[in-house]
Design a protein around this motif. Structure first.
Motif, mmCIF file in Angstrom:
data_model
loop_
_atom_site.group_PDB
_atom_site.id
_atom_site.type_symbol
_atom_site.label_atom_id
_atom_site.label_comp_id
_atom_site.label_asym_id
_atom_site.label_seq_id
_atom_site.Cartn_x
_atom_site.Cartn_y
_atom_site.Cartn_z
ATOM 1 N N VAL A 1 0.867 -1.185 0.000
ATOM 2 C CA VAL A 1 0.000 0.000 0.000
ATOM 3 C C VAL A 1 0.898 1.228 0.000
ATOM 4 N N ARG A 2 0.742 2.075 -0.999
ATOM 5 C CA ARG A 2 1.586 3.265 -1.100
ATOM 6 C C ARG A 2 1.224 4.285 -0.025
ATOM 7 N N VAL A 3 2.235 4.799 0.638
ATOM 8 C CA VAL A 3 2.030 5.817 1.664
ATOM 9 C C VAL A 3 1.407 7.062 1.030
ATOM 10 N N GLY A 4 0.356 7.577 1.659
ATOM 11 C CA GLY A 4 -0.304 8.786 1.169
ATOM 12 C C GLY A 4 -1.356 8.532 0.119
ATOM 13 N N SER A 5 -1.612 7.271 -0.229
ATOM 14 C CA SER A 5 -2.595 6.958 -1.272
ATOM 15 C C SER A 5 -4.010 6.951 -0.699
ATOM 16 N N THR A 6 -4.990 6.995 -1.593
ATOM 17 C CA THR A 6 -6.388 6.944 -1.154
ATOM 18 C C THR A 6 -6.722 5.592 -0.540
#
Length: 441
Positions: free
Chosen positions: A375-380
């Motif tokens: 999960v990408r940091v800062g993603s929705t």
């Protein structure tokens, strides 16, 4: 951003050997046609190895043939085996492998009776989970070195030519010709990359095993500067561990006489490439997101490449707006009900006088399991509460096992503002989330 995590391999060996591996076309044929699967811009071809049918990634970015998974096969015989070590992209140590010689490879009439194979012993290196189909290995230089090889991305077929003189008459009329160099038995090309209004003639590897548009090594003096807007991202897994870096859009890249606007460039971090031995003046790699827009003919013997744009050449360069990476986690049995002969009906009642539908049947089928790999940091998706390891149950009202890996990735890059509804399983509990796809680059 790529929706399949790129596997870009730079390999060197602790022990070197030279084999007389040569593919030849049998039965006096002038060419061999090989169908392939195209998944997330990567090419997968069937190869029979010592009598067993396997699936390989076709990768111009590797020299030797590599085998890393035989989970779906009962037995494959290998000959003249000895231990070696391999290193590649990633931040950890070298891994153990075996080297085997005198193997027989057959591909639709293309045969090599003396092929050398490197076998990776670490079963954690599982390429199949990233593409959703069983993948057993990678083949590179030896497939290309003796013949003219045409890759038709739109028709999903490869043509290997025995006599290149006849085909070259046709090529000269329809294709753009460029010179390549072969260094460490890999093809390199000079491409103009424009960033921050400056043009950089850049030496790049032409890498069919890289699913992105372009990779750039930003710590090199010859490298293209970082774009003003970038995002930190997980780039995939190489032989030596996870790969991280930045992504951002450069102004232009030129390939095959076509100038592409605003492609997404990938900048791996210095830790991931610290053990990689790069050829002189290399800036990066051009991958499948660019190559898929052409029919490409590799001519290794004459150090040429021929390109002709196809119907994909004007496709947009899309970014995974969700921020989650999906991987295939095997299969599970799923019970499904269906009505057999729905036009037939008989009034049958149970002991309580309730009508029973005697046409209702049940069946059990093996279905794919999909989990969140990153999960990408800062993603929705992170904001919605999704976590690495979550098992995906439902996507937009449809059971996740009804999708392919490719289709899920297409949904995650579909359009700005699109709402995604998911049900995931975490520690035995079902969690429902909603999030919107949001453009960052």
């Amino acid at each position: 951003m790529r929706f399949f995590r790129t596997y870009l391999f730079f390999i060197f060996f602790t022990s070197f050997g030279f084999s007389q591996s040569v593919f030849h076309i049998g039965n006096n044929k002038s060419k061999v046609v090989i169908p392939f699967e195209l998944i997330n811009n990567l090419i997968f071809i069937p190869i029979n190895v010592n009598g067993e049918n396997l699936t390989f990634l076709l990768d111009t970015g590797v020299e030797e043939t590599i085998l890393f998974s035989l989970e779906d096969k009962n037995e494959v015989s290998f000959f003249n085996v000895k231990k070696i070590k391999l290193k590649g992209l990633g931040g950890t140590n070298a891994i153990e492998a075996l080297k085997s010689s005198k193997n027989k490879l057959e591909i639709k009439g293309l045969v090599d009776d003396n092929h050398e194979i490197y076998i990776i012993l670490d079963q954690e290196f599982n390429f199949s989970s990233q593409v959703g189909i069983p993948v057993n290995g990678i083949i590179g230089y030896h497939f290309f070195k003796n013949h003219l090889v045409e890759i038709n991305y739109s028709k999903k077929k490869i043509i290997v030519y025995e006599n290149d003189k006849k085909i070259k008459k046709c090529i000269g009329k329809k294709y753009i010709s460029d010179t390549i160099s072969l260094e460490n038995n890999k093809p390199y090309y000079i491409s103009d990359i424009t960033s921050e209004q400056l043009i950089f003639p850049s030496k790049v590897l032409l890498d069919t095993g890289n699913s992105d548009a372009i990779w750039i090594f930003s710590d090199k003096k010859t490298a293209v500067p970082l774009p003003k807007v970038t995002v930190n991202d997980y780039l995939g897994r190489g032989f030596s561990g996870d790969i991280f870096g930045l992504r951002g859009r450069v102004s232009h890249i030129k390939f095959g006489n076509i100038k592409f606007e605003n492609p997404i460039a990938t900048f791996p971090d210095s830790i991931s490439i610290k053990d990689v031995v790069l050829v002189k003046d290399r800036v990066g790699s051009i991958g499948g997101e660019i190559l898929k827009r052409f029919t490409v003919i590799f001519d290794y013997p004459n150090k040429k490449i021929y390109t002709k744009k196809n119907s994909n050449y004007n496709d947009p360069f899309s970014f995974n707006m969700s921020g989650i990476e999906i991987q295939h986690e095997g299969l599970e049995w799923v019970k499904d009900s269906y009505i057999e002969n729905p036009t037939l009906s008989e009034n049958i009642f149970d002991g309580n006088g309730e009508k029973v539908d005697n046409n209702l049947k049940f069946k059990f089928e093996l279905k794919p399991i999909f989990k969140i790999a990153n999960v990408r940091v800062g993603s929705t998706a992170e904001a919605a509460g999704l976590l690495k390891g979550d098992k995906i149950i439902v996507i937009n009202g449809r059971k996740a096992y009804g999708f392919t890996m490719q289709k899920i990735n297409e949904i995650l890059k579909s359009e700005e503002g699109k709402e995604i509804e998911m049900e995931v399983e975490r520690e035995g509990k079902t969690i429902k989330v909603k999030f919107q796809l949001k453009t960052i680059l």
